[in-house]
Design a protein around this motif. Structure first.
Motif, PDB file in Angstrom:
ATOM      1  N   ASN A 139       1.075  -1.351  -0.196  1.00 25.13           N
ATOM      2  CA  ASN A 139       0.111  -0.031  -0.038  1.00 25.13           C
ATOM      3  C   ASN A 139       0.804   1.155  -0.021  1.00 25.13           C
ATOM      4  N   ASN A 140       1.937   1.209   0.690  1.00 27.38           N
ATOM      5  CA  ASN A 140       2.913   2.534   0.615  1.00 27.38           C
ATOM      6  C   ASN A 140       3.737   2.564  -0.613  1.00 27.38           C
ATOM      7  N   GLY A 141       3.652   1.672  -1.464  1.00 28.33           N
ATOM      8  CA  GLY A 141       4.283   1.874  -2.953  1.00 28.33           C
ATOM      9  C   GLY A 141       5.656   0.863  -2.662  1.00 28.33           C
ATOM     10  N   SER A 142       5.891   0.194  -1.657  1.00 28.04           N
ATOM     11  CA  SER A 142       7.057  -0.518  -1.744  1.00 28.04           C
ATOM     12  C   SER A 142       6.757  -1.814  -2.374  1.00 28.04           C
ATOM     13  N   LYS A 143       7.874  -2.387  -2.893  1.00 31.87           N
ATOM     14  CA  LYS A 143       7.986  -3.850  -3.631  1.00 31.87           C
ATOM     15  C   LYS A 143       8.557  -4.904  -2.792  1.00 31.87           C
ATOM     16  N   VAL A 144       7.710  -5.893  -2.561  1.00 31.28           N
ATOM     17  CA  VAL A 144       8.462  -7.165  -1.685  1.00 31.28           C
ATOM     18  C   VAL A 144       9.206  -7.879  -2.853  1.00 31.28           C
ATOM     19  N   VAL A 145      10.851  -8.218  -2.262  1.00 29.39           N
ATOM     20  CA  VAL A 145      11.296  -8.653  -2.988  1.00 29.39           C
ATOM     21  C   VAL A 145      11.917  -9.956  -2.600  1.00 29.39           C
ATOM     22  N   SER A 146      11.521 -10.331  -1.222  1.00 34.31           N
ATOM     23  CA  SER A 146      12.035 -11.357  -0.687  1.00 34.31           C
ATOM     24  C   SER A 146      11.157 -11.749   0.528  1.00 34.31           C
ATOM     25  N   ASN A 147      10.641 -13.052   0.600  1.00 35.54           N
ATOM     26  CA  ASN A 147       9.597 -13.323   1.699  1.00 35.54           C
ATOM     27  C   ASN A 147      10.240 -14.802   2.433  1.00 35.54           C
ATOM     28  N   SER A 148      10.751 -14.875   3.538  1.00 43.38           N
ATOM     29  CA  SER A 148      11.239 -15.987   4.060  1.00 43.38           C
ATOM     30  C   SER A 148      10.061 -16.407   5.180  1.00 43.38           C
ATOM     31  N   GLY A 149       8.867 -15.799   5.099  1.00 46.25           N
ATOM     32  CA  GLY A 149       7.759 -16.415   6.176  1.00 46.25           C
ATOM     33  C   GLY A 149       7.829 -15.845   7.287  1.00 46.25           C
ATOM     34  N   ASP A 150       9.034 -15.360   7.769  1.00 48.26           N
ATOM     35  CA  ASP A 150       9.256 -14.656   9.031  1.00 48.26           C
ATOM     36  C   ASP A 150       9.738 -13.245   8.833  1.00 48.26           C
ATOM     37  N   ARG A 151      10.021 -13.093   7.574  1.00 45.62           N
ATOM     38  CA  ARG A 151      10.523 -11.605   7.377  1.00 45.62           C
ATOM     39  C   ARG A 151      10.310 -11.371   5.961  1.00 45.62           C
ATOM     40  N   LEU A 152      10.015 -10.163   5.555  1.00 45.10           N
ATOM     41  CA  LEU A 152       9.832  -9.709   4.081  1.00 45.10           C
ATOM     42  C   LEU A 152      11.094  -8.528   4.051  1.00 45.10           C
ATOM     43  N   VAL A 153      11.709  -8.660   2.790  1.00 45.34           N
ATOM     44  CA  VAL A 153      12.597  -7.506   2.378  1.00 45.34           C
ATOM     45  C   VAL A 153      11.841  -6.827   1.378  1.00 45.34           C
ATOM     46  N   VAL A 154      11.598  -5.463   1.488  1.00 49.13           N
ATOM     47  CA  VAL A 154      11.041  -4.532   0.609  1.00 49.13           C
ATOM     48  C   VAL A 154      11.914  -3.734   0.113  1.00 49.13           C
ATOM     49  N   TYR A 200      18.927 -10.665   0.254  1.00 47.74           N
ATOM     50  CA  TYR A 200      19.473 -11.945   0.937  1.00 47.74           C
ATOM     51  C   TYR A 200      20.410 -11.538   1.864  1.00 47.74           C
ATOM     52  N   ASN A 201      21.311 -10.820   1.959  1.00 50.58           N
ATOM     53  CA  ASN A 201      21.978 -10.335   3.083  1.00 50.58           C
ATOM     54  C   ASN A 201      21.510  -9.414   3.917  1.00 50.58           C
ATOM     55  N   LEU A 202      20.358  -8.815   3.881  1.00 52.70           N
ATOM     56  CA  LEU A 202      19.725  -8.041   4.699  1.00 52.70           C
ATOM     57  C   LEU A 202      18.934  -9.078   5.553  1.00 52.70           C
ATOM     58  N   ALA A 203      18.148  -9.894   5.046  1.00 50.82           N
ATOM     59  CA  ALA A 203      17.231 -11.076   5.880  1.00 50.82           C
ATOM     60  C   ALA A 203      18.247 -11.712   6.640  1.00 50.82           C
ATOM     61  N   LEU A 204      19.198 -12.181   6.156  1.00 47.82           N
ATOM     62  CA  LEU A 204      20.405 -13.057   6.864  1.00 47.82           C
ATOM     63  C   LEU A 204      20.738 -12.202   7.871  1.00 47.82           C
ATOM     64  N   SER A 205      21.203 -11.152   7.894  1.00 50.63           N
ATOM     65  CA  SER A 205      21.906 -10.519   9.045  1.00 50.63           C
ATOM     66  C   SER A 205      20.870 -10.025  10.085  1.00 50.63           C
ATOM     67  N   ASP A 206      19.584  -9.989   9.539  1.00 55.50           N
ATOM     68  CA  ASP A 206      18.641  -9.711  10.588  1.00 55.50           C
ATOM     69  C   ASP A 206      18.223 -10.836  11.419  1.00 55.50           C
ATOM     70  N   ARG A 207      17.974 -11.829  10.854  1.00 56.93           N
ATOM     71  CA  ARG A 207      17.969 -13.299  11.367  1.00 56.93           C
ATOM     72  C   ARG A 207      19.492 -13.447  12.535  1.00 56.93           C
ATOM     73  N   ARG A 208      20.417 -13.178  11.980  1.00 58.12           N
ATOM     74  CA  ARG A 208      21.292 -13.256  12.877  1.00 58.12           C
ATOM     75  C   ARG A 208      21.644 -12.488  14.238  1.00 58.12           C
ATOM     76  N   ALA A 209      21.301 -11.171  14.081  1.00 62.83           N
ATOM     77  CA  ALA A 209      20.966 -10.126  15.095  1.00 62.83           C
ATOM     78  C   ALA A 209      20.096 -10.903  16.119  1.00 62.83           C
ATOM     79  N   GLU A 210      19.045 -11.531  15.455  1.00 65.66           N
ATOM     80  CA  GLU A 210      17.846 -11.946  16.473  1.00 65.66           C
ATOM     81  C   GLU A 210      18.410 -13.059  17.291  1.00 65.66           C
ATOM     82  N   THR A 211      19.319 -13.910  16.692  1.00 65.59           N
ATOM     83  CA  THR A 211      19.740 -15.114  17.084  1.00 65.59           C
ATOM     84  C   THR A 211      20.695 -14.891  18.224  1.00 65.59           C
TER      85      THR A 211
END
Length: 399
Positions: free
Chosen positions: A128-143, A337-348
């Protein structure tokens, strides 16, 4: 004469290099300012809507969809475990991901919540805000926003939900929500989340009923002029493994850089590099992730004992303490890919601090930055770039 000529040439080359550096810095600041203006407008609208929805629910003027659940071990993940789905490196509109199946419709709880607030989760779809979904791993979206910047969307409250907790979630019509996590000892964590899952306000309530506001992004932000922020010169990182507990405790209490008359929203700390840099960082150099992995082995987690104890003690001394846990990657692979992976690592990393050293999860904020802040400027595989750092951002925040 030849010597003088050589010296003049070197001086001229140095001057040209300095000018190029200054021009690049100016260009970077201008780009950051433009991006910040766009981010602020969108996030301000989301925060105002969430605050209004919560207030309306409190007054009885609006109803919320309420779900209460008990958290079990099956609902949580240990820091030594991988996530149940893979981060995909394919960012095409046809990309398919193995989203975690919570029921027959194939959507995760996070995806369902996002559908209420932002309208779509399929790769290639436009929000709705004009962003495009470029990756979806179920627990995270990268837009990717209209300015070309990448952002990771996730359930920002996932870390605070632990086995034995009772969770009450109120979802409002605009997709924003309020969660109340009740711990076995009677303490509570009350969080307002925006329609995209981003945490906006968090309050800790101890067993005696004392309330501690950790941050509140439902208030209006003060505008930032990026090139007027204190310019922080690059400094050698504090390496956690090379310090004792007392030194790490002191590092966490180090005065912020520059004149800190202004305070910032959590959103500004997360999103604006120049704001974040005002809080000194401590690199968790004992943690090294395997390629493509977001899990930490127990021996690595135990190696965090000194920093874990220092953070835990800092929060005991001041329950309003907020620690930012950052994840970073090298430049191998695509940026999404790197953005989603780094965010998961921060959570870990945050999960390990909680599991092994009793750091209260409500006082931890996690954020991945992918390949955007390389420690070693190289496009090749570089272990030094695959790192996690922590910052005590309490002094930056409005509380």
């Amino acid at each position: 004469m030849p010597a003088d000529s050589s010296s003049d040439t070197e001086t001229q080359a140095e001057a040209e290099t300095q000018q190029q550096t200054e021009e690049q810095i100016a260009a970077d600041l201008a780009a950051e300012q433009a991006a910040e203006e766009a981010r602020q407008e969108q996030r301000a609208a989301d925060a105002a809507a969430a605050a209004e929805a919560a207030a309306a629910a409190d007054s009885g003027e609006a109803k919320a969809d309420v779900v209460v659940e008990e958290i079990t071990e099956e609902d949580t993940r240990a820091s030594s475990e991988e996530f149940s789905t893979a981060v995909t490196g394919d960012t095409s509109a046809e990309a398919k991901t193995e989203a975690k199946k919570d029921d027959d419709d194939g959507l995760s709880k996070f995806e369902k919540a996002l559908l209420v607030g932002i309208g779509a989760v399929a790769v290639g779809s436009i929000l709705n805000n004009g962003s495009k979904v470029v990756s979806n791993s179920g627990d995270r979206l990268v837009v990717e926003d209209p300015n070309g910047d990448l952002r990771v969307l996730k359930d920002d409250d996932a870390l605070v939900r632990q086995a034995g907790d009772e969770v009450r979630r109120e979802t409002f019509n605009d997709g924003s929500s309020r969660t109340t996590v009740i711990k076995p000892n009677g303490s509570k964590i009350v969080t307002i989340l925006g329609r995209d899952g981003t945490v906006l306000r968090r309050i800790n309530v101890d067993p005696q009923g004392n309330e501690y506001v950790l941050f509140d992004d439902t208030q209006a932000e003060e505008r930032i002029v990026v090139n007027e922020l204190p310019q922080v010169r690059p400094q050698a990182n504090t390496l956690a493994s090379q310090q004792n507990e007392e030194a790490l405790r002191a590092a966490l209490q180090t005065q912020l850089r520059g004149d800190q008359a202004q305070r910032y929203s959590l959103r500004q700390v997360r999103d604006v590099r120049q704001v974040r840099a005002l809080a000194p960082e401590i690199e968790l150099d004992a943690v090294r992730f395997a390629t493509g992995s977001a899990a930490i082995q127990p021996e690595q987690a135990r190696a965090l004992s000194k920093i874990g104890t220092a953070i835990s003690n800092a929060i005991k001394d001041d329950p309003r303490t907020v620690i930012l846990v950052e994840g970073h990657t090298d430049a191998v692979g695509n940026a999404g890919y790197n953005l989603a992976l780094s965010d998961r690592r921060a959570e870990t990393v945050a999960l390990a601090l909680t599991e092994y050293f009793d750091v209260p999860p409500a006082n931890l904020i996690t954020q991945g930055y992918g390949e955007s802040a390389l420690k070693v400027p190289t496009e090749t595989a570089e272990p030094a770039n695959r790192r996690a750092v922590v910052r005590n951002i309490t002094g930056l925040l409005r509380q």
